[in-house]
Design a protein around this motif. Structure first.
Motif: not given
Length: 236
Positions: A9-15, A30-35, A215-218
């Protein structure tokens, strides 16, 4: 925002990924951003991160080959060390700030390295402060936040008041932070230019932020008010 929950729904996902790093285990984010073009992966993790990234992607309905851009916040090995492994499997574009590019490409040795550097990779795009990338979560702006590294960048998504801080802030409550505080400034022992890093916290404090990913802690549900507190404390 989702934390690998399968939501789009937001297009941003933390991994969040736990890996062996040196003589210890660390958890990195790391973080994933949808485009519309595919996925942007923000930081590749250290060597040994590939399977963790792949597992997260599959849980979200993606494969590694859906990544079209890897954006590195800076050149430290825990962010860039796994990039060469990833690029053996994915034909992705690599972007980082122009002041970080020589360290990643091998022209310069990493500032905090011990001589046993990770495999260098070519940088395709050299970023500058203020560059905006279109994403499904709205524009994502490159914010220059030097100090922890010469060309460290954070990413800001104003449509969601979301800050991807990289290492400009931390949320792991570890040594060198404000103890158990949910969000803290950069760790001095890993920050060669602390005065510049403090000013970078001031840059972030000027943004309208409701949510922060470190990046450290999310992910933490803290933003501008807390970042201003950190900035004021660091200036004392």
């Amino acid at each position: 925002m989702s934390a690998d929950d399968g939501e789009h729904d937001t297009g941003v996902h933390v991994l969040p990924i736990t890996v062996e790093y040196g003589d210890r285990q660390i958890t990195i984010t790391p973080t994933l951003v949808e485009t519309e073009r595919g996925l942007i992966l923000i930081d590749a993790g250290p060597q040994g991160s590939l399977e963790g990234v792949r597992t997260h992607l599959r849980s979200l309905g993606y494969e590694l080959t859906d990544i079209w851009l890897v954006l590195l916040t800076h050149h430290d090995a825990d962010h860039a060390g796994g990039l060469a492994d990833l690029l053996e499997r994915v034909d992705a574009v690599v972007a980082t700030h122009r002041d970080e590019a020589p360290y990643i490409s091998g022209e310069s040795e990493p500032i905090k390295g011990d001589g046993d550097r990770y495999p260098p990779v070519d940088v395709d795009i050299e970023l500058a402060d203020g560059v905006r990338l279109p994403t499904l979560a709205g524009p994502m702006e490159v914010v220059a936040t030097p100090g922890h590294a010469p060309g460290h960048v954070s990413l800001y998504l104003p449509d969601g008041n979301l800050l991807l801080a990289g290492d400009a802030l931390v949320a792991d409550g570890g040594e060198g932070t404000d103890g158990e505080e949910p969000l803290a400034g950069p760790k001095p022992q890993f920050t060669p230019e602390m005065d510049r890093a403090i000013e970078s916290v001031g840059t972030l404090a000027a943004l309208e932020v409701d949510h922060t990913v470190c990046y450290h802690g999310g992910y933490v549900d803290h933003g501008s008010d807390r970042i201003r507190e950190i900035y004021d404390r660091l200036r004392e």
